[in-house]
Design a protein around this motif. Sequence first.
Motif, PDB file in Angstrom:
ATOM      1  N   ARG A 127       0.820  -1.214   0.000  1.00  0.00           N
ATOM      2  CA  ARG A 127       0.000   0.000   0.000  1.00  0.00           C
ATOM      3  C   ARG A 127       0.856   1.267   0.000  1.00  0.00           C
ATOM      4  O   ARG A 127       0.587   2.221  -0.728  1.00  0.00           O
ATOM      5  CB  ARG A 127      -0.936  -0.001   1.213  1.00  0.00           C
ATOM      6  CG  ARG A 127      -2.004   1.086   1.157  1.00  0.00           C
ATOM      7  CD  ARG A 127      -2.937   1.009   2.363  1.00  0.00           C
ATOM      8  NE  ARG A 127      -3.468  -0.331   2.569  1.00  0.00           N
ATOM      9  CZ  ARG A 127      -4.496  -0.847   1.910  1.00  0.00           C
ATOM     10  NH1 ARG A 127      -5.093  -0.137   0.961  1.00  0.00           N
ATOM     11  NH2 ARG A 127      -4.912  -2.083   2.158  1.00  0.00           N
ATOM     12  N   VAL A 128       1.931   1.277   0.800  1.00  0.00           N
ATOM     13  CA  VAL A 128       2.758   2.477   0.887  1.00  0.00           C
ATOM     14  C   VAL A 128       3.394   2.791  -0.454  1.00  0.00           C
ATOM     15  O   VAL A 128       3.472   3.963  -0.861  1.00  0.00           O
ATOM     16  CB  VAL A 128       3.824   2.338   1.998  1.00  0.00           C
ATOM     17  CG1 VAL A 128       4.780   1.182   1.729  1.00  0.00           C
ATOM     18  CG2 VAL A 128       4.595   3.642   2.163  1.00  0.00           C
ATOM     19  N   ASP A 129       3.868   1.764  -1.183  1.00  0.00           N
ATOM     20  CA  ASP A 129       4.471   1.989  -2.498  1.00  0.00           C
ATOM     21  C   ASP A 129       3.423   2.477  -3.490  1.00  0.00           C
ATOM     22  O   ASP A 129       3.678   3.392  -4.289  1.00  0.00           O
ATOM     23  CB  ASP A 129       5.118   0.713  -3.010  1.00  0.00           C
ATOM     24  CG  ASP A 129       6.261   0.242  -2.128  1.00  0.00           C
ATOM     25  OD1 ASP A 129       6.845   1.083  -1.412  1.00  0.00           O
ATOM     26  OD2 ASP A 129       6.569  -0.969  -2.134  1.00  0.00           O
ATOM     27  N   PHE A 130       2.247   1.869  -3.457  1.00  0.00           N
ATOM     28  CA  PHE A 130       1.167   2.269  -4.358  1.00  0.00           C
ATOM     29  C   PHE A 130       0.807   3.734  -4.145  1.00  0.00           C
ATOM     30  O   PHE A 130       0.613   4.493  -5.109  1.00  0.00           O
ATOM     31  CB  PHE A 130      -0.061   1.376  -4.141  1.00  0.00           C
ATOM     32  CG  PHE A 130      -1.148   1.597  -5.153  1.00  0.00           C
ATOM     33  CD1 PHE A 130      -1.164   0.857  -6.322  1.00  0.00           C
ATOM     34  CD2 PHE A 130      -2.140   2.529  -4.934  1.00  0.00           C
ATOM     35  CE1 PHE A 130      -2.167   1.065  -7.274  1.00  0.00           C
ATOM     36  CE2 PHE A 130      -3.139   2.741  -5.865  1.00  0.00           C
ATOM     37  CZ  PHE A 130      -3.158   2.008  -7.040  1.00  0.00           C
ATOM     38  N   GLU A 131       0.728   4.144  -2.893  1.00  0.00           N
ATOM     39  CA  GLU A 131       0.366   5.534  -2.595  1.00  0.00           C
ATOM     40  C   GLU A 131       1.429   6.506  -3.090  1.00  0.00           C
ATOM     41  O   GLU A 131       1.107   7.591  -3.592  1.00  0.00           O
ATOM     42  CB  GLU A 131       0.130   5.704  -1.094  1.00  0.00           C
ATOM     43  CG  GLU A 131      -1.080   4.952  -0.548  1.00  0.00           C
ATOM     44  CD  GLU A 131      -2.400   5.430  -1.149  1.00  0.00           C
ATOM     45  OE1 GLU A 131      -2.489   6.598  -1.553  1.00  0.00           O
ATOM     46  OE2 GLU A 131      -3.351   4.625  -1.214  1.00  0.00           O
ATOM     47  N   ILE A 132       2.698   6.134  -2.946  1.00  0.00           N
ATOM     48  CA  ILE A 132       3.773   6.989  -3.459  1.00  0.00           C
ATOM     49  C   ILE A 132       3.639   7.153  -4.970  1.00  0.00           C
ATOM     50  O   ILE A 132       3.722   8.267  -5.507  1.00  0.00           O
ATOM     51  CB  ILE A 132       5.158   6.399  -3.112  1.00  0.00           C
ATOM     52  CG1 ILE A 132       5.411   6.503  -1.607  1.00  0.00           C
ATOM     53  CG2 ILE A 132       6.268   7.122  -3.885  1.00  0.00           C
ATOM     54  CD1 ILE A 132       6.630   5.717  -1.137  1.00  0.00           C
ATOM     55  N   ILE A 133       3.418   6.055  -5.660  1.00  0.00           N
ATOM     56  CA  ILE A 133       3.321   6.081  -7.116  1.00  0.00           C
ATOM     57  C   ILE A 133       2.186   6.979  -7.579  1.00  0.00           C
ATOM     58  O   ILE A 133       2.315   7.712  -8.570  1.00  0.00           O
ATOM     59  CB  ILE A 133       3.131   4.650  -7.660  1.00  0.00           C
ATOM     60  CG1 ILE A 133       4.423   3.846  -7.485  1.00  0.00           C
ATOM     61  CG2 ILE A 133       2.701   4.658  -9.127  1.00  0.00           C
ATOM     62  CD1 ILE A 133       4.252   2.349  -7.710  1.00  0.00           C
ATOM     63  N   HIS A 134       1.071   6.964  -6.851  1.00  0.00           N
ATOM     64  CA  HIS A 134      -0.131   7.644  -7.340  1.00  0.00           C
ATOM     65  C   HIS A 134      -0.413   8.979  -6.653  1.00  0.00           C
ATOM     66  O   HIS A 134      -1.535   9.472  -6.689  1.00  0.00           O
ATOM     67  CB  HIS A 134      -1.324   6.693  -7.248  1.00  0.00           C
ATOM     68  CG  HIS A 134      -1.204   5.548  -8.199  1.00  0.00           C
ATOM     69  ND1 HIS A 134      -1.467   5.668  -9.551  1.00  0.00           N
ATOM     70  CD2 HIS A 134      -0.758   4.279  -8.008  1.00  0.00           C
ATOM     71  CE1 HIS A 134      -1.227   4.512 -10.139  1.00  0.00           C
ATOM     72  NE2 HIS A 134      -0.798   3.652  -9.219  1.00  0.00           N
TER      73      HIS A 134
END
Length: 214
Positions: free
Chosen positions: A111-118
Amino acid sequence: MTKKFVLFDHDGVLVDTEFWYHRAGERALADIGVSLDKDRYLRDMARGLGTWAQARAAGVGEEVIGRQRAVRDAYYREYLRTEAIEIEGVVEALAELSKHVRMAIVTTAKRVDFEIIHENRGIRRFMDFVLVREDYERAKPHPEPYLAGLKRFGAAREETLVVEDSARGLSSAVAAGIECAVVHNDFTAEDDFSGAAYRIGALGELRGIVLGVG
């Protein structure tokens, strides 16, 4: 058959992150004197393993692996914030598809990586929902992630299409009984995609598939 729902993989399909995830693992292993062989890495990934299989084979202990996993994650997030990971034409393809189907993302990304990306991208607005790694128990190539996506939509297998770029993801879709279109990604181009229903060069080709034309 016309499709009503599309379940997208994320890394390598909607954003160009596969290379950078590998690079982060390569750096984390190099820090402790272990080389990460790409071909073996891809074979391990296809089986649901990853970076640390090679570390264990080299005799690295779990305590060190745990520490280097955190290092890898930090390297990866650095890349996500600083490198160009856009895939040309993705937003335009999603905008067109949104006229015809409902869409969601099913990803093994944390989730943390996904949030950074988006933080500043126009992809999520086209999606009904997103399932990240924390949202299911067993990761791809197990069918659970895509079965969870079907359940969330209330969709039948035959009216759904999965879009993937890796053998691991294709195996997950096939095990879930859902047709899969594999989009070209340079990093995973040598994977075994013999089980794919469709092979495409870019997401713009999906319109014809979901409408049953072309």
